[in-house]
Write a protein that holds these residues in place. Structure first.
Motif, PDB file in Angstrom:
ATOM      1  N   LEU A  21     -10.237 -37.217  72.499  1.00  0.00           N
ATOM      2  CA  LEU A  21     -10.979 -38.274  73.189  1.00  0.00           C
ATOM      3  C   LEU A  21     -10.111 -39.518  73.356  1.00  0.00           C
ATOM      4  CD1 LEU A  21     -13.707 -39.040  74.428  1.00  0.00           C
ATOM      5  CD2 LEU A  21     -14.375 -39.933  72.183  1.00  0.00           C
ATOM      6  N   GLU A  22      -9.399 -39.908  72.307  1.00  0.00           N
ATOM      7  CA  GLU A  22      -8.531 -41.077  72.385  1.00  0.00           C
ATOM      8  C   GLU A  22      -7.396 -40.843  73.379  1.00  0.00           C
ATOM      9  OE1 GLU A  22      -8.999 -44.110  71.027  1.00  0.00           O
ATOM     10  OE2 GLU A  22     -10.938 -43.233  70.468  1.00  0.00           O
ATOM     11  N   GLY A  23      -6.835 -39.635  73.378  1.00  0.00           N
ATOM     12  CA  GLY A  23      -5.778 -39.323  74.322  1.00  0.00           C
ATOM     13  C   GLY A  23      -6.265 -39.344  75.756  1.00  0.00           C
ATOM     14  N   ALA A  24      -7.465 -38.825  75.973  1.00  0.00           N
ATOM     15  CA  ALA A  24      -8.036 -38.817  77.326  1.00  0.00           C
ATOM     16  C   ALA A  24      -8.328 -40.235  77.806  1.00  0.00           C
ATOM     17  CB  ALA A  24      -9.314 -37.975  77.339  1.00  0.00           C
ATOM     18  N   LYS A  25      -8.802 -41.092  76.923  1.00  0.00           N
ATOM     19  CA  LYS A  25      -9.045 -42.490  77.289  1.00  0.00           C
ATOM     20  C   LYS A  25      -7.750 -43.173  77.704  1.00  0.00           C
ATOM     21  CE  LYS A  25     -11.483 -44.575  74.069  1.00  0.00           C
ATOM     22  NZ  LYS A  25     -12.025 -44.786  72.702  1.00  0.00           N
ATOM     23  N   LYS A  26      -6.691 -42.912  76.955  1.00  0.00           N
ATOM     24  CA  LYS A  26      -5.389 -43.496  77.278  1.00  0.00           C
ATOM     25  C   LYS A  26      -4.891 -43.010  78.641  1.00  0.00           C
ATOM     26  CE  LYS A  26      -0.801 -44.140  75.174  1.00  0.00           C
ATOM     27  NZ  LYS A  26       0.061 -43.621  76.253  1.00  0.00           N
ATOM     28  N   CYS A  27      -5.031 -41.718  78.895  1.00  0.00           N
ATOM     29  CA  CYS A  27      -4.599 -41.162  80.173  1.00  0.00           C
ATOM     30  C   CYS A  27      -5.415 -41.705  81.339  1.00  0.00           C
ATOM     31  CB  CYS A  27      -4.695 -39.634  80.135  1.00  0.00           C
ATOM     32  SG  CYS A  27      -3.469 -38.840  79.075  1.00  0.00           S
ATOM     33  N   LEU A  28      -6.724 -41.850  81.140  1.00  0.00           N
ATOM     34  CA  LEU A  28      -7.570 -42.402  82.198  1.00  0.00           C
ATOM     35  C   LEU A  28      -7.114 -43.800  82.595  1.00  0.00           C
ATOM     36  CD1 LEU A  28     -11.353 -41.593  81.578  1.00  0.00           C
ATOM     37  CD2 LEU A  28      -9.959 -41.033  83.568  1.00  0.00           C
TER      38      LEU A  28
END
Length: 208
Positions: free
Chosen positions: A8-15
């Protein structure tokens, strides 16, 4: 953190950095230090993970200035405080709003993502009503969500589009509040406080 939270944290960063369209599953894996199989195991698909990440970012965005609304007085004062908070945090939220515009304008190229984000709209509207009025989300009716929530969502999306297009010409919190006062005054007075700029009372009974 476990793999679910790391993803989830990685996806937020990528977004925030790349948006919906350019983010790949491998980007998320790289940013989260996990593996491809974890995405399917914990979220079902990359689109489902990105949708959850988008919702989480919006929740964090709202919580960031929620405290500043406590005790902010009448409805117009709270309205001004809300939009002031939105614009104060524009720089950090702009990439996320740009990502949501990507999906909105994608047509049928991302059907799963569009369906998931559309399903999350009611959740976002509830949050906006709560921020704007101070009403707990569990006390809101479906009609509240579709009417008042839809209205606030339209204002928010329109304001963000103005700022994405041209921050210099976008409405300020004060201008948006004045526009709200005049529009409400015109509706109540049958047009007396329309474009001519009259002085009808504010919706909360104050003088704006």
């Amino acid at each position: 953190m476990g793999h679910r939270e790391d993803l989830l944290e990685g996806a937020k960063k990528c977004l925030a950095e790349k948006g919906f369209v350019r983010t790949t599953a491998r980007d998320i894996v790289s940013a989260s230090g996990t593996n491809l199989a974890s995405i399917g195991y914990h979220y079902g698909s990359k689109d489902a993970l990105l949708t959850r990440a988008f919702i989480a970012l919006m929740e964090e965005w709202g919580n960031g200035f929620q405290a500043g609304l406590e005790g902010s007085g009448g409805s117009l004062e709270r309205f001004r405080a809300l939009w002031g908070g939105v614009l104060d945090r524009y720089e950090e939220s702009a990439p996320v709003w740009a990502a949501s515009m990507e999906v909105a304008l994608s047509g049928e190229r991302m059907p799963e993502l569009r369906t998931m984000l559309a399903a999350s709209q009611a959740e976002g509207r509830r949050g906006l009503i709560s921020m704007m009025t101070g009403t707990p989300e569990d006390e809101l009716t479906e009609r509240d969500v579709r009417t008042l929530g839809g209205f606030y969502q339209a204002l928010l999306n329109g304001l963000m589009l103005q700022w994405i297009f041209d921050p210099e010409s976008a409405a300020t919190a004060e201008e948006l509040t004045e526009g709200m006062r005049r529009a409400a005054g015109a509706a109540v007075a049958g047009g007396a406080d329309g474009a001519a700029g009259g002085s009808a009372a504010a919706p909360d009974g104050s003088d704006g």
